[in-house]
Scaffold this active site. Structure first.
Site, PDB file in Angstrom:
ATOM      1  N   TYR A 112       0.835  -1.179  -0.132  1.00 47.65           N
ATOM      2  CA  TYR A 112       0.069   0.082  -0.035  1.00 47.65           C
ATOM      3  C   TYR A 112       0.742   1.333  -0.140  1.00 47.65           C
ATOM      4  CZ  TYR A 112      -3.450  -3.628   1.223  1.00 47.65           C
ATOM      5  OH  TYR A 112      -4.135  -4.449   1.206  1.00 47.65           O
ATOM      6  N   PRO A 125     -11.654  -0.951  -2.975  1.00 46.37           N
ATOM      7  CA  PRO A 125     -12.727  -1.552  -3.385  1.00 46.37           C
ATOM      8  C   PRO A 125     -13.947  -0.840  -2.962  1.00 46.37           C
ATOM      9  CG  PRO A 125     -11.337  -2.974  -1.770  1.00 46.37           C
ATOM     10  CD  PRO A 125     -10.880  -1.494  -1.689  1.00 46.37           C
ATOM     11  N   HIS A 346      -7.707   0.947   1.411  1.00 45.25           N
ATOM     12  CA  HIS A 346      -7.688  -0.389   1.476  1.00 45.25           C
ATOM     13  C   HIS A 346      -6.295  -0.523   2.807  1.00 45.25           C
ATOM     14  CE1 HIS A 346      -7.564  -4.779   1.105  1.00 45.25           C
ATOM     15  NE2 HIS A 346      -7.929  -4.786  -0.147  1.00 45.25           N
ATOM     16  N   SER A 557     -11.157 -12.637  -4.739  1.00 48.16           N
ATOM     17  CA  SER A 557     -11.368 -12.537  -3.193  1.00 48.16           C
ATOM     18  C   SER A 557     -12.823 -12.896  -2.842  1.00 48.16           C
ATOM     19  CB  SER A 557     -11.109 -11.311  -2.723  1.00 48.16           C
ATOM     20  OG  SER A 557     -11.055 -11.049  -1.084  1.00 48.16           O
TER      21      SER A 557
HETATM   22  N1  COA Z   1     -18.136 -30.162   3.330  1.00 46.01           N
HETATM   23  C1  COA Z   1     -19.209 -29.262   3.758  1.00 46.01           C
HETATM   24  N2  COA Z   1     -19.340 -28.224   4.219  1.00 46.01           N
HETATM   25  C2  COA Z   1     -17.897 -27.495   3.776  1.00 46.01           C
HETATM   26  C3  COA Z   1     -17.019 -28.219   3.450  1.00 46.01           C
HETATM   27  C4  COA Z   1     -17.144 -29.546   3.288  1.00 46.01           C
HETATM   28  N3  COA Z   1     -15.998 -30.230   2.742  1.00 46.01           N
HETATM   29  N4  COA Z   1     -15.828 -27.302   3.226  1.00 46.01           N
HETATM   30  C5  COA Z   1     -16.111 -26.220   3.892  1.00 46.01           C
HETATM   31  N5  COA Z   1     -17.548 -26.289   4.160  1.00 46.01           N
HETATM   32  C6  COA Z   1     -18.543 -25.370   4.994  1.00 46.01           C
HETATM   33  C7  COA Z   1     -17.731 -24.673   6.134  1.00 46.01           C
HETATM   34  O1  COA Z   1     -17.810 -25.357   7.239  1.00 46.01           O
HETATM   35  C8  COA Z   1     -18.474 -23.161   5.852  1.00 46.01           C
HETATM   36  O2  COA Z   1     -19.422 -23.354   6.668  1.00 46.01           O
HETATM   37  P1  COA Z   1     -20.356 -22.023   7.394  1.00 46.01           P
HETATM   38  O3  COA Z   1     -20.864 -21.483   6.264  1.00 46.01           O
HETATM   39  O4  COA Z   1     -21.567 -22.692   8.020  1.00 46.01           O
HETATM   40  O5  COA Z   1     -19.289 -21.284   7.862  1.00 46.01           O
HETATM   41  C9  COA Z   1     -18.733 -22.847   4.553  1.00 46.01           C
HETATM   42  O6  COA Z   1     -18.763 -24.170   3.938  1.00 46.01           O
HETATM   43  C10 COA Z   1     -17.759 -22.143   4.109  1.00 46.01           C
HETATM   44  O7  COA Z   1     -16.461 -22.697   3.912  1.00 46.01           O
HETATM   45  P2  COA Z   1     -15.330 -22.403   2.523  1.00 46.01           P
HETATM   46  O8  COA Z   1     -16.241 -22.164   1.215  1.00 46.01           O
HETATM   47  O9  COA Z   1     -14.582 -23.349   2.494  1.00 46.01           O
HETATM   48  O10 COA Z   1     -14.734 -21.034   2.796  1.00 46.01           O
HETATM   49  P3  COA Z   1     -14.080 -20.584   4.314  1.00 46.01           P
HETATM   50  O11 COA Z   1     -15.107 -20.022   5.106  1.00 46.01           O
HETATM   51  O12 COA Z   1     -13.167 -21.672   4.652  1.00 46.01           O
HETATM   52  O13 COA Z   1     -13.256 -19.414   3.639  1.00 46.01           O
HETATM   53  C11 COA Z   1     -11.504 -18.300   2.835  1.00 46.01           C
HETATM   54  C12 COA Z   1     -12.160 -19.537   2.857  1.00 46.01           C
HETATM   55  C13 COA Z   1     -10.217 -18.754   1.869  1.00 46.01           C
HETATM   56  C14 COA Z   1     -12.248 -17.182   1.643  1.00 46.01           C
HETATM   57  C15 COA Z   1     -11.036 -17.860   3.778  1.00 46.01           C
HETATM   58  O14 COA Z   1     -10.152 -18.618   4.430  1.00 46.01           O
HETATM   59  C16 COA Z   1     -10.259 -16.596   4.154  1.00 46.01           C
HETATM   60  O15 COA Z   1      -9.193 -16.418   3.902  1.00 46.01           O
HETATM   61  N6  COA Z   1     -11.127 -15.327   4.136  1.00 46.01           N
HETATM   62  C17 COA Z   1     -10.509 -14.125   4.029  1.00 46.01           C
HETATM   63  C18 COA Z   1     -10.372 -13.489   2.742  1.00 46.01           C
HETATM   64  C19 COA Z   1     -10.190 -11.886   2.806  1.00 46.01           C
HETATM   65  O16 COA Z   1      -9.484 -11.402   3.762  1.00 46.01           O
HETATM   66  N7  COA Z   1     -10.720 -11.105   1.975  1.00 46.01           N
HETATM   67  C20 COA Z   1     -10.689  -9.987   1.714  1.00 46.01           C
HETATM   68  C21 COA Z   1      -9.671  -9.379   0.923  1.00 46.01           C
HETATM   69  S1  COA Z   1      -9.981  -7.496   0.489  1.00 46.01           S
END
Ligand code: COA
Length: 628
Positions: A112, A125, A346, A557
């Site tokens: 940044y 964003p 950001h 993202s």
């Molecule tokens: N079977 C059934 N359910 C599953 C599954 C599986 N194999 N794998 C994941 N799920 C479920 C999870 O338990 C979760 O349930 P919930 O909705 O009840 O909480 C849901 O599916 C979502 O999981 P998933 O899609 O795997 O995503 P996540 O929440 O683990 O997120 C990332 C993944 C990469 C987005 C997250 O780890 C991350 O880093 N987020 C930050 C991103 C960020 O900072 N963005 C902004 C940038 S400006």
């Protein structure tokens, strides 16, 4: 009637007021938030050999055989016993022993503050709310008053350090970013910018800044006793602002849309005048900026995309780009035609804290009761004047021409995929995020017949002061899937296996990245450690394969939210897409951006192809499980 949390805050203000007479700023008493922070682990430095092995694996789909072999030799040399890699690894480990987070200062600077590109489109964003049912200035002012009230309500939890601790995969996350988004502002500098945060100042700000028709105002939003103005009172004050504006003024805010070097020069010229300096200071210190925007009368066909774009860049000098202070961390945008959204600088925070704040705004606005209020005791909002010298006038003209040339080059599609959402994907025992990422890979392949270097943000907030690492969603397994799935003779069972392998590989990368075992920040660390230690930049970073790996054709993202909010940002490269998505239980909101430099990179075409990829992958899963 004062709410319980407001009463607590008033009591706390009182105690802090007494404390402040006894304590200096540096001996500020830590609250609940800090005890949570203390319990978080430090970000680890991954093992050298692990990163090198993974690096080779991630570039394999992106480079040809000859480049790959060349890179293998460079990587081997870097990783050899007593080589540069081990030397730099030692520097990083020492740094991690000394600092709360070995990466966060470096990341803030590299990602940044040292960047000289304009924050507009390239970095900041936007988020758009679903369209509201209000029109005209009266509706705009009424809605804006609710938005202010909602943020002040959220601020009570910030001030009390009482925000609920967010979790990812059951693990508590660092909440530091939540406490940095209000009352803060980026300051342009020569070579490097700065961020000033005023929330913990001796006298925290009591005002917001409001900008209407390019005119800036300071609006005090608390009564003398510390209670926030009611919605009705805020409405009256905003109406006073609107009524007071009779003339167009030079769009001084447009200067903040310039690239950082030109903005830094213009900034020095601007604050050379004492009155301007006072106005700038008021904006910088304000809790946030409210932009009361004009509406683009031509925008109705694809309202959500157009409004998201308006939040992102303001629509040029003739519309709202001058109605901004792009350095302000939070700028809430309310237009005259049902539009509510935000653009955020950001540097202090990632999307999730912003989405949480906006979720609160959304819910709060839904539940607001009509309140009474009168303007009798309220001081008039203060106009923030700017003296525009001939030099500034020229710079404003240049900034206007620059943004007018630039803003039209970005295209954005904000779309709702309604066939299914997280629930279906979970029912297939799959990670929704990984499913979406593999669909993006398939889409890109179908359109371009190439493998895209892909960036997905991975949260490092399981660690103290953690920001992000990169999930490299393009893998050998995703390549295998996308290049074979459309072959005419491939059986469903085989398609199913390829899809599951691709999703599993992505999920594994996510697991590694969020636990501090990604490769991108480690490689960055090698470069910066070398520079710090006066050592040569590692060849691994200078190599063509690394340059290819950093040319992110897909910059993506996930930013989830409870409400139907959709974040949007620009692509990272001209031949690329910026994709932000919000997976809901039964639909997926997606924002896709492109620049118009390459005609075959078109956000609308990509969105249509992405929807097809979602459906095709669903069909593969359904018919695959039917066969079992
Ligand atoms: N079977 C059934 N359910 C599953 C599954 C599986 N194999 N794998 C994941 N799920 C479920 C999870 O338990 C979760 O349930 P919930 O909705 O009840 O909480 C849901 O599916 C979502 O999981 P998933 O899609 O795997 O995503 P996540 O929440 O683990 O997120 C990332 C993944 C990469 C987005 C997250 O780890 C991350 O880093 N987020 C930050 C991103 C960020 O900072 N963005 C902004 C940038 S400006």
């Amino acid at each position: 009637m004062l709410s319980a949390k407001l009463k607590i805050q008033l009591l706390r203000n009182c105690i802090l007021g007494l404390q402040s007479q006894l304590l200096s700023k540096s001996s500020y008493m830590p609250g609940r938030f800090y005890s949570h922070q203390e319990s978080l682990p430090h970000l680890p430095v991954p093992q050298l050999q692990q990163t090198l092995k993974k690096y080779l694996k991630t570039i394999r789909p992106l480079v040809n055989d000859a480049d790959f072999q060349k890179t293998q030799i460079i990587v081997e040399e870097f990783g050899k016993s007593n080589g540069l890699g081990e030397q730099l690894q030692k520097v990083l480990v020492e740094r991690s022993n000394e600092k709360e987070n070995w990466l966060s200062d470096w990341w803030l600077e590299q990602a940044y503050l040292l960047s000289r590109a304009s924050v507009v489109i390239y970095c900041s964003p936007s988020v758009s709310f679903p369209r509201y049912n209000f029109q005209g200035t009266l509706g705009q002012v009424q809605q804006a008053a609710k938005v202010i009230s909602a943020i002040l309500d959220y601020k009570i939890d910030i001030d009390n350090e009482a925000l609920p601790v967010e979790k990812l995969g059951g693990k508590p996350l660092c909440m530091d970013q939540y406490y940095r988004v209000l009352s803060s502002c980026r300051i342009p500098g020569t070579e490097k910018d700065d961020i000033n945060s005023f929330s913990r100042a001796f006298k925290p700000p009591q005002h917001i800044s409001v900008v209407y028709r390019n005119n800036f105002f300071e609006l005090v939003v608390y009564h003398a006793d510390g209670t926030p103005l009611s919605v009705k009172e805020l409405e009256i004050q905003l109406q006073r602002i609107v009524d007071s504006v009779t003339t167009e003024v030079p769009p001084v805010g447009i200067l903040s849309s310039l690239d950082r070097d030109r903005w830094a020069k213009a900034y020095r010229s601007l604050v050379g005048d004492a009155s301007n300096q006072a106005s700038v200071k008021s904006i910088q210190q304000s809790i946030f900026t409210l932009c009361l925007d004009r509406s683009d009368s031509s925008s109705n066909k694809n309202w959500r995309s157009d409004f998201a774009l308006n939040c992102l860049h303001g629509g040029g000098s003739q519309l709202n780009t001058g109605n901004r202070w792009f350095d302000k961390t939070i700028q809430m945008v309310v237009d005259e035609n049902g539009g509510v959204g935000l653009v955020y600088e950001h540097a202090p925070a990632e999307g999730p804290p912003i989405a949480a704040l906006l979720d609160h705004v959304y819910k709060f606005c839904e539940n607001i009761q009509n309140e009474s209020g009168s303007a009798m005791d309220l001081p008039s909002p203060k106009a923030l004047p700017f003296n525009i010298s001939p030099d500034l006038s020229t710079r404003i003209q240049e900034a206007s021409e620059t943004i007018d040339d630039f803003y039209k080059t970005i295209k954005l599609e904000v779309v709702d995929f309604k066939e299914f959402g997280k629930d279906f994907i979970k029912s297939q025992k799959m990670s929704p995020d990984s499913f979406i990422q593999i669909a993006l890979q398939l889409t890109y392949w179908r359109l371009h017949k190439k493998q895209p270097a892909t960036y997905e943000s991975a949260s490092l907030r399981q660690f103290r002061l953690g920001r992000t690492d990169t999930i490299r969603s393009c893998s050998n397994e995703s390549q295998n899937f996308v290049e074979n799935v459309d072959l005419p003779n491939l059986q469903v069972a085989e398609k199913n296996k390829l899809l599951k392998d691709a999703v599993t590989a992505h999920r594994q990368y996510v697991g590694e990245a969020v636990t501090g075992q990604g490769i991108d920040r480690h490689l960055l660390g090698f470069r910066l450690a070398a520079a710090d230690a006066g050592l040569p930049a590692p060849d691994i970073i200078k190599d063509d394969s690394y340059k290819r790996a950093m040319h992110f054709n897909l910059s993506t993202s996930q930013v989830p939210s409870k409400a139907d909010l959709c974040m949007a940002f620009g692509p990272a490269v001209l031949d690329g897409y910026g994709v932000c998505y919000n997976p809901k239980d039964s639909k997926i909101l997606v924002a896709i951006s492109t620049f118009d430099s390459y005609p075959d990179y078109d956000s609308k075409t990509f969105s249509e192809e992405l929807f097809k990829a979602f459906c095709d992958m669903r069909d593969i899963l359904i018919s695959g499980s039917a066969k079992l």
